[in-house]
Write a protein that holds these residues in place. Structure first.
Motif, PDB file in Angstrom:
ATOM      1  N   GLU A 195       6.381   9.449  -1.161  1.00  0.00           N
ATOM      2  CA  GLU A 195       5.450   8.325  -1.136  1.00  0.00           C
ATOM      3  C   GLU A 195       5.807   7.473   0.069  1.00  0.00           C
ATOM      4  O   GLU A 195       6.981   7.171   0.283  1.00  0.00           O
TER       5      GLU A 195
ATOM      6  N   THR B 217      14.194   4.596   4.002  1.00  0.00           N
ATOM      7  CA  THR B 217      13.889   5.199   2.708  1.00  0.00           C
ATOM      8  C   THR B 217      14.669   4.509   1.604  1.00  0.00           C
ATOM      9  O   THR B 217      15.707   3.898   1.853  1.00  0.00           O
TER      10      THR B 217
ATOM     11  N   SER C 181       7.451  -0.538   6.586  1.00  0.00           N
ATOM     12  CA  SER C 181       7.124   0.724   5.929  1.00  0.00           C
ATOM     13  C   SER C 181       8.401   1.511   5.647  1.00  0.00           C
ATOM     14  O   SER C 181       9.382   1.409   6.392  1.00  0.00           O
TER      15      SER C 181
ATOM     16  N   LYS D  16      12.530  10.389  -4.662  1.00  0.00           N
ATOM     17  CA  LYS D  16      13.198  10.415  -5.959  1.00  0.00           C
ATOM     18  C   LYS D  16      14.709  10.520  -5.765  1.00  0.00           C
ATOM     19  O   LYS D  16      15.178  11.132  -4.798  1.00  0.00           O
TER      20      LYS D  16
ATOM     21  N   ASN E 298       0.854  -1.179   0.000  1.00  0.00           N
ATOM     22  CA  ASN E 298       0.000   0.000   0.000  1.00  0.00           C
ATOM     23  C   ASN E 298       0.894   1.235   0.000  1.00  0.00           C
ATOM     24  O   ASN E 298       1.773   1.359   0.853  1.00  0.00           O
ATOM     25  N   THR E 299       0.667   2.141  -0.958  1.00  0.00           N
ATOM     26  CA  THR E 299       1.469   3.359  -1.058  1.00  0.00           C
ATOM     27  C   THR E 299       0.558   4.573  -1.005  1.00  0.00           C
ATOM     28  O   THR E 299      -0.456   4.628  -1.692  1.00  0.00           O
ATOM     29  N   ILE E 300       0.945   5.542  -0.196  1.00  0.00           N
ATOM     30  CA  ILE E 300       0.235   6.810  -0.071  1.00  0.00           C
ATOM     31  C   ILE E 300       1.178   7.910  -0.535  1.00  0.00           C
ATOM     32  O   ILE E 300       2.319   7.988  -0.073  1.00  0.00           O
ATOM     33  N   LYS E 301       0.719   8.752  -1.455  1.00  0.00           N
ATOM     34  CA  LYS E 301       1.527   9.873  -1.941  1.00  0.00           C
ATOM     35  C   LYS E 301       1.147  11.130  -1.185  1.00  0.00           C
ATOM     36  O   LYS E 301      -0.023  11.484  -1.095  1.00  0.00           O
TER      37      LYS E 301
ATOM     38  N   ILE F 277       9.851   5.255   3.167  1.00  0.00           N
ATOM     39  CA  ILE F 277       9.528   6.413   2.340  1.00  0.00           C
ATOM     40  C   ILE F 277      10.239   6.272   1.003  1.00  0.00           C
ATOM     41  O   ILE F 277      11.442   6.002   0.962  1.00  0.00           O
ATOM     42  N   LYS F 278       9.482   6.443  -0.073  1.00  0.00           N
ATOM     43  CA  LYS F 278      10.067   6.459  -1.413  1.00  0.00           C
ATOM     44  C   LYS F 278      10.398   7.913  -1.752  1.00  0.00           C
ATOM     45  O   LYS F 278       9.534   8.785  -1.657  1.00  0.00           O
TER      46      LYS F 278
ATOM     47  N   THR G 196       5.270   3.852   1.703  1.00  0.00           N
ATOM     48  CA  THR G 196       4.854   2.509   1.346  1.00  0.00           C
ATOM     49  C   THR G 196       4.871   1.615   2.572  1.00  0.00           C
ATOM     50  O   THR G 196       5.818   1.662   3.367  1.00  0.00           O
TER      51      THR G 196
ATOM     52  N   ARG H 115       5.785  15.491  -2.321  1.00  0.00           N
ATOM     53  CA  ARG H 115       6.898  14.919  -3.084  1.00  0.00           C
ATOM     54  C   ARG H 115       7.361  13.555  -2.561  1.00  0.00           C
ATOM     55  O   ARG H 115       8.312  12.984  -3.075  1.00  0.00           O
TER      56      ARG H 115
END
Length: 175
Positions: A20, A114, A36, A41, A12-15, A38-39, A22, A18
């Motif tokens: 996400e 992350t 859990s 960039k 499950n991913t919540i945006k 954090i994604k 997961t 900037r």
């Protein structure tokens, strides 16, 4: 060595802006658990060297409500290579134009929390134009000798993780 030790049962991913966040439900041979992270960039961090010294930024960072010493850094835009991002960020944050750029490797700031990956660079610059900072960036910079940068690090005033990693890689790989 196994590269995938977990079976992903659900994800499950919540945006949020900037980032996400997961949360995966994972399974090992004998247990199930949630993990859990954090994604974020991928980004860059670049040491800037001029004939007058190293460019050390002093930037106001809202999350810690303080000014910090750091090197030029930023997120890689879609379709951009890490070195293109480094050249762009150097110009935007300081106005310096990179004549040479050398990749120093990559850095994972906190791979337990992350997936963020930062490409590290060393740039040599001889010319300058106006900086083009974003409206939310408050950046000053100082030109420092190698000894002054190292003193900031030794004293604990320089706390930028990617910058510390870049400086270490730069010092270990100097020609």
């Amino acid at each position: 060595m196994d590269t995938e030790l977990f079976e992903v049962l659900s994800s499950n991913t919540i945006k949020i802006s900037r980032f996400e966040i997961t949360e995966d439900k994972l399974k090992t041979a004998d247990q199930q658990f949630y993990y859990s992270f954090i994604k974020i960039k991928p980004g860059i961090c670049a040491i800037i060297e001029t004939e007058k010294g190293f460019v050390v930024l002093k930037e106001y960072r809202y999350p810690i409500k303080s000014w910090t010493y750091e090197f030029a850094a930023g997120i890689i835009d879609e379709g951009e290579t890490p070195s293109e991002t480094a050249i762009r960020e150097i110009k935007e944050e300081t106005g310096f134009i990179a004549d040479e750029i050398k990749e120093l490797g990559i850095f994972y700031p906190s791979f337990g929390a992350t997936d963020e990956m930062i490409y590290l660079f060393h740039a040599k610059c001889s010319s300058k134009t106006d900086a083009e900072t974003e409206f939310s960036e408050f950046i000053k910079y100082e030109l420092m000798s190698e000894q002054e940068v190292e003193q900031l690090i030794r004293s604990g005033e320089f706390k930028h993780g990617a910058g510390l990693s870049a400086w270490l890689k730069y010092m270990l790989n100097r020609e």
